[in-house]
Write an enzyme that holds these catalytic residues in place. Structure first.
Site, PDB file in Angstrom:
ATOM      1  N   LYS A 157    -110.586 -72.896  52.016  1.00  0.00           N
ATOM      2  CA  LYS A 157    -110.549 -71.869  53.060  1.00  0.00           C
ATOM      3  C   LYS A 157    -110.958 -70.544  52.415  1.00  0.00           C
ATOM      4  CE  LYS A 157    -107.814 -70.410  57.032  1.00  0.00           C
ATOM      5  NZ  LYS A 157    -108.816 -70.593  58.083  1.00  0.00           N
TER       6      LYS A 157
HETATM    7  C1  LIG Z   1    -113.185 -73.917  59.773  1.00  0.00           C
HETATM    8  C2  LIG Z   1    -111.804 -74.310  60.159  1.00  0.00           C
HETATM    9  N1  LIG Z   1    -111.546 -75.596  60.415  1.00  0.00           N
HETATM   10  C3  LIG Z   1    -110.319 -76.012  60.777  1.00  0.00           C
HETATM   11  C4  LIG Z   1    -109.280 -75.119  60.904  1.00  0.00           C
HETATM   12  C5  LIG Z   1    -107.925 -75.605  61.278  1.00  0.00           C
HETATM   13  O1  LIG Z   1    -107.107 -75.654  60.149  1.00  0.00           O
HETATM   14  P1  LIG Z   1    -105.546 -75.518  60.280  1.00  0.00           P
HETATM   15  O2  LIG Z   1    -105.119 -76.509  61.286  1.00  0.00           O
HETATM   16  O3  LIG Z   1    -105.022 -75.868  58.936  1.00  0.00           O
HETATM   17  O4  LIG Z   1    -105.260 -74.129  60.677  1.00  0.00           O
HETATM   18  C6  LIG Z   1    -109.509 -73.765  60.668  1.00  0.00           C
HETATM   19  C7  LIG Z   1    -108.434 -72.779  60.846  1.00  0.00           C
HETATM   20  O5  LIG Z   1    -107.756 -72.405  59.993  1.00  0.00           O
HETATM   21  C8  LIG Z   1    -110.789 -73.356  60.260  1.00  0.00           C
HETATM   22  O6  LIG Z   1    -111.042 -72.064  60.011  1.00  0.00           O
END
Ligand SMILES: Cc1ncc(COP(=O)(O)O)c(C=O)c1O
Length: 305
Positions: A157
């Site tokens: 991330k």
């Molecule tokens: C690109 C992306 N994919 C998926 C997610 C979903 O991840 P999570 O459920 O851990 O927040 C996010 C959000 O955080 C994201 O930015």
């Protein structure tokens, strides 16, 4: 500004908002090697309690993102989880909150070494949940391709990854859509710009596998578990073709920020009757009760403040 907290957590200290600064010359480079998390805390109005959802899992993922960028974190995941609780307590907020811990190497040059110790900051803001607001979104398949594991790994991330998202979401918005869905370099469906994707076909939940160039979403994992264990809905994680989007009976985005965002259409193919589908509705309702602790199961997912 109204939505600013009184304190921000900076490198181990609760710091007044106005003192939480970084020098402007560091920012351009710092944001290249910045990793972060987005976490939600939900207010339970009858219990008058705030619950942080999946705090431990988010801090583990932040540690994984730092590891992949070879940052040497000066705090453990447990310390950072406690820092979130301290920060929420110090700011005395009620209502639904979004929490953003981020780690970055403060540098004015690109020559950052493997030994770099990142600065870690945690900030919060009020952000009302969209769960059960009854709204549906319209999505398109983007003309932009999702970044890949050997280019800019979506598993991390990292702030820089969101440039790929920005190209797609700006294009989608200008073309009259709410959300963009990416295909990866193999032409398979990956995810949206800031959320994962689930579709319903023949009563089964299908979602792209974690090797489809997606962030390893905590919400995705949570929902898959709930479908299997509580709702008894069959789940499948596999490669997904674009045309499967058009023949799905339901589809929704899932993520901490997106929560459960029902999609009424994809590339103007209306899904179901264009309203929130019955399976999506069941999932949304269960998720809303669990994140707020109205449903007391899975207590390990909630940290009370
Ligand atoms: C690109 C992306 N994919 C998926 C997610 C979903 O991840 P999570 O459920 O851990 O927040 C996010 C959000 O955080 C994201 O930015």
């Amino acid at each position: 500004m109204a939505n600013n907290p009184q304190f921000v957590w900076v490198d181990g200290k609760l710091t007044p908002w106005n003192d939480a600064t970084v020098h402007i010359t560091a920012m351009g480079v710092a944001t290249v090697s910045l990793v972060y998390e987005g976490i939600r805390a939900y207010w339970n109005d009858s219990a008058k309690k705030l619950y942080v959802f999946q705090l431990g899992a988010h801090m583990q993922r932040l540690a994984q993102s730092m590891r992949l960028l070879r940052m040497k974190p000066p705090f453990t995941a447990e310390t950072l989880s406690q820092a979130v609780i301290d920060l929420l307590s110090a700011n005395k907020l009620s209502g639904d909150i979004y929490i953003r811990p981020f780690a970055f190497v403060e540098s004015t040059t690109f020559s950052t070494a493997a030994t770099d110790i990142p600065r870690i900051v945690i900030t919060i803001q009020e952000w009302q949940s969209r769960l059960k607001n009854g709204k549906v979104n319209h999505a398109c398949v983007s003309s932009w391709t999702r970044i890949g594991d050997n280019v800019m790994p979506p598993r991390i991330k990292a702030a820089s990854n969101y440039l790929n998202s920005r190209y797609a979401s700006e294009e989608a918005r200008r073309n009259g859509y709410d959300n963009a869905l990416f295909l990866n370099a193999n032409g398979k469906v990956s995810e949206s710009t800031g959320a994962c994707l689930m579709i319903v076909r023949n009563g089964k939940i299908i979602t792209p596998s974690v090797t489809s160039n997606v962030l390893e979403s905590i919400t995705r994992e949570t929902l898959l578990q709930l479908c299997r264990e509580v709702l008894h809905i069959e789940t499948v994680e596999r490669e997904l073709d674009r045309t499967e989007l058009y023949v799905a009976s339901e589809a929704f985005l899932c993520g901490t920020g997106a929560e459960i965002t029902p999609l009424a259409s994809i590339d103007r193919f209306t899904l179901g009757d264009g309203n929130i589908g019955p399976i999506t509705k069941r999932i949304e309702s269960l998720y809303d009760d669990l994140v707020r602790g109205v449903d007391s199961r899975y207590a390990e997912w909630r940290t009370s403040v």
